[in-house]
Design a protein around this motif. Sequence first.
Motif, PDB file in Angstrom:
ATOM      1  N   ARG A  53       0.834  -1.217   0.000  1.00 30.86           N
ATOM      2  CA  ARG A  53       0.000   0.000   0.000  1.00 30.86           C
ATOM      3  C   ARG A  53       0.860   1.254   0.000  1.00 30.86           C
ATOM      4  O   ARG A  53       0.624   2.195  -0.767  1.00 30.86           O
ATOM      5  N   ILE A  54       1.888   1.248   0.841  1.00 33.66           N
ATOM      6  CA  ILE A  54       2.738   2.425   0.979  1.00 33.66           C
ATOM      7  C   ILE A  54       3.545   2.671  -0.281  1.00 33.66           C
ATOM      8  O   ILE A  54       3.560   3.781  -0.831  1.00 33.66           O
ATOM      9  N   THR A  55       4.248   1.652  -0.759  1.00 39.75           N
ATOM     10  CA  THR A  55       5.136   1.851  -1.915  1.00 39.75           C
ATOM     11  C   THR A  55       4.348   2.168  -3.174  1.00 39.75           C
ATOM     12  O   THR A  55       4.815   2.947  -4.021  1.00 39.75           O
ATOM     13  N   CYS A  56       3.150   1.605  -3.308  1.00 42.85           N
ATOM     14  CA  CYS A  56       2.350   1.896  -4.496  1.00 42.85           C
ATOM     15  C   CYS A  56       1.821   3.322  -4.463  1.00 42.85           C
ATOM     16  O   CYS A  56       1.809   4.016  -5.486  1.00 42.85           O
ATOM     17  N   ALA A 110       8.959  -0.897  -9.349  1.00 39.66           N
ATOM     18  CA  ALA A 110       9.319   0.069  -8.303  1.00 39.66           C
ATOM     19  C   ALA A 110       8.679  -0.242  -6.967  1.00 39.66           C
ATOM     20  O   ALA A 110       9.075   0.327  -5.947  1.00 39.66           O
ATOM     21  N   THR A 111       7.687  -1.141  -6.968  1.00 37.52           N
ATOM     22  CA  THR A 111       6.956  -1.389  -5.730  1.00 37.52           C
ATOM     23  C   THR A 111       7.200  -2.768  -5.139  1.00 37.52           C
ATOM     24  O   THR A 111       7.357  -2.902  -3.926  1.00 37.52           O
ATOM     25  N   VAL A 112       7.218  -3.815  -5.976  1.00 36.62           N
ATOM     26  CA  VAL A 112       7.306  -5.169  -5.421  1.00 36.62           C
ATOM     27  C   VAL A 112       8.627  -5.396  -4.689  1.00 36.62           C
ATOM     28  O   VAL A 112       8.670  -6.056  -3.638  1.00 36.62           O
ATOM     29  N   THR A 113       9.717  -4.830  -5.230  1.00 39.15           N
ATOM     30  CA  THR A 113      11.014  -5.040  -4.593  1.00 39.15           C
ATOM     31  C   THR A 113      11.118  -4.275  -3.280  1.00 39.15           C
ATOM     32  O   THR A 113      11.535  -4.832  -2.254  1.00 39.15           O
ATOM     33  N   THR A 114      10.729  -3.009  -3.293  1.00 33.95           N
ATOM     34  CA  THR A 114      10.830  -2.194  -2.080  1.00 33.95           C
ATOM     35  C   THR A 114       9.915  -2.712  -0.982  1.00 33.95           C
ATOM     36  O   THR A 114      10.282  -2.722   0.201  1.00 33.95           O
ATOM     37  N   PHE A 142      16.045   6.310  -5.935  1.00 33.55           N
ATOM     38  CA  PHE A 142      14.661   6.416  -5.464  1.00 33.55           C
ATOM     39  C   PHE A 142      14.422   5.407  -4.345  1.00 33.55           C
ATOM     40  O   PHE A 142      13.845   5.729  -3.305  1.00 33.55           O
ATOM     41  N   ALA A 143      14.880   4.167  -4.566  1.00 36.61           N
ATOM     42  CA  ALA A 143      14.646   3.105  -3.581  1.00 36.61           C
ATOM     43  C   ALA A 143      15.337   3.396  -2.259  1.00 36.61           C
ATOM     44  O   ALA A 143      14.748   3.183  -1.181  1.00 36.61           O
ATOM     45  N   TRP A 144      16.584   3.881  -2.292  1.00 42.00           N
ATOM     46  CA  TRP A 144      17.294   4.167  -1.041  1.00 42.00           C
ATOM     47  C   TRP A 144      16.549   5.214  -0.214  1.00 42.00           C
ATOM     48  O   TRP A 144      16.364   5.066   0.997  1.00 42.00           O
ATOM     49  N   MET A 188      11.382  -3.821   2.654  1.00 43.09           N
ATOM     50  CA  MET A 188      10.925  -3.136   3.846  1.00 43.09           C
ATOM     51  C   MET A 188      10.281  -4.108   4.831  1.00 43.09           C
ATOM     52  O   MET A 188      10.414  -3.959   6.053  1.00 43.09           O
ATOM     53  N   SER A 189       9.620  -5.129   4.316  1.00 44.52           N
ATOM     54  CA  SER A 189       9.041  -6.139   5.195  1.00 44.52           C
ATOM     55  C   SER A 189      10.126  -6.872   5.964  1.00 44.52           C
ATOM     56  O   SER A 189      10.006  -7.105   7.171  1.00 44.52           O
TER      57      SER A 189
END
Length: 422
Positions: free
Chosen positions: A126-129, A241-245, A376-378, A249-250
């Motif tokens: 939810r957050i990354t998307c 950009a979302t599935v990896t982050t 962006f990811a960092w 984070m999990s």
Amino acid sequence: MSEQGSPVFQFSRMESLLRGRRLRRLTVDGVDAVFVRDPVLVRRILVSESRNYGKGELFRKARNLSRVGMLSEDEAMHRHYRRLANPFLRSTKVDAYVPTMRDIVRDVVSSWRVGDAVDIQAEMCRITCAISVSTLIPGLSPRMTDALSERLSCLAWEMIRKPLYGRSAARAARPGASKRLSQARKEFRDLLAECIAGLPDDPDSAGGYLSVLLMDCDDEGNRLLTPEQVCEEAVMMMTAATVTTASVMSWALYVLSGNPLVEERLLKDLMRRGSAAQGLDTSSYTLRFLMEVLRLYPPVWISCRKTLVDVTLGDHSLPAGTNVVFSSYLLHRDPDCYPDPQRFDPDRWLSLNPGKVDASYIPFGIGSKGCVGEMFAWQELQAILDVVTQEWKLGTEPDHHIRTAPETTLHPRRLLMVPRPR
């Protein structure tokens, strides 16, 4: 993975088969391949001799999302669309995204309730998307932003859990087998197509990354991508950009829950640094913590290339068309590069500086095909970590063992955590 093509993927089995070998011929997912364990040779594949290697036949589900743009087989097209994405992902632009990132995280975690178990990976989706939609497609109405974020989150969650290997992956690849994934993808694409159809013919208008893709033209002024192809490229970019982050984070929150001393040092470092974006500060314990999470739990845990010409790799001559496989999971746990490799130790990065001469640390890849969104990811990881840990202390149920799921990403399978206020 085995010499006989066993359908069961086990990291311990991988390590056993490859122990003491720089390269070994194996059957991987029913396909003959050469598995490379040597980080120096992997760097040759990805950097110094990358022109000799193309995309391999294995683990290519991302190409179901797009066959143009950055995932094109054409190298010139790949480079072109990397350049189009770069203005939205360079350091100065990403720094400006940080307040938005933090606001989004606060909004999501404020809905958590004390003592109620939270599905952390779903929440990280939810957050990354929401971050991806809000930063890469600015100027949308709040209603459209929320709707796109919600549908992207559903798609990302289904993508993360899609089997990557063995019989489960073969079953999932059959027509109609992945109904939830297909439906989630269709719903997100349909809404994205509405956004694209409503964009004005002005590359500087609201729409950001979508507008740039839509207005991309050749020297004669002919548009290079149809609206359908723009949609495909945007789906690929935003899903990646979302599935990896979300997976990284999990793992980060799970690691903190079991390491109180690490958590204490992290909180002190975050308090010292404040909320301002500070980039990749190598003296920061926060950065070292995240680097260690990425070492042990790289989201892109296995990769494949195919030789385009006859090559010599190490002592082996490989004909054109050979599938070459390597695993960042194994490279990151190589005891020759990382003493006591299974131990979580952020301070190992005080003396390590990997990646200059080998591929011993490649959470974002390296070379011309490395992750275009690394900066962006960092920043996103640091912003999420800061806000979540300020608000909540997360814990798992006693004696609850979290399994590692090597699927589209390397993610924790069913990570339920209970929030307590700081």
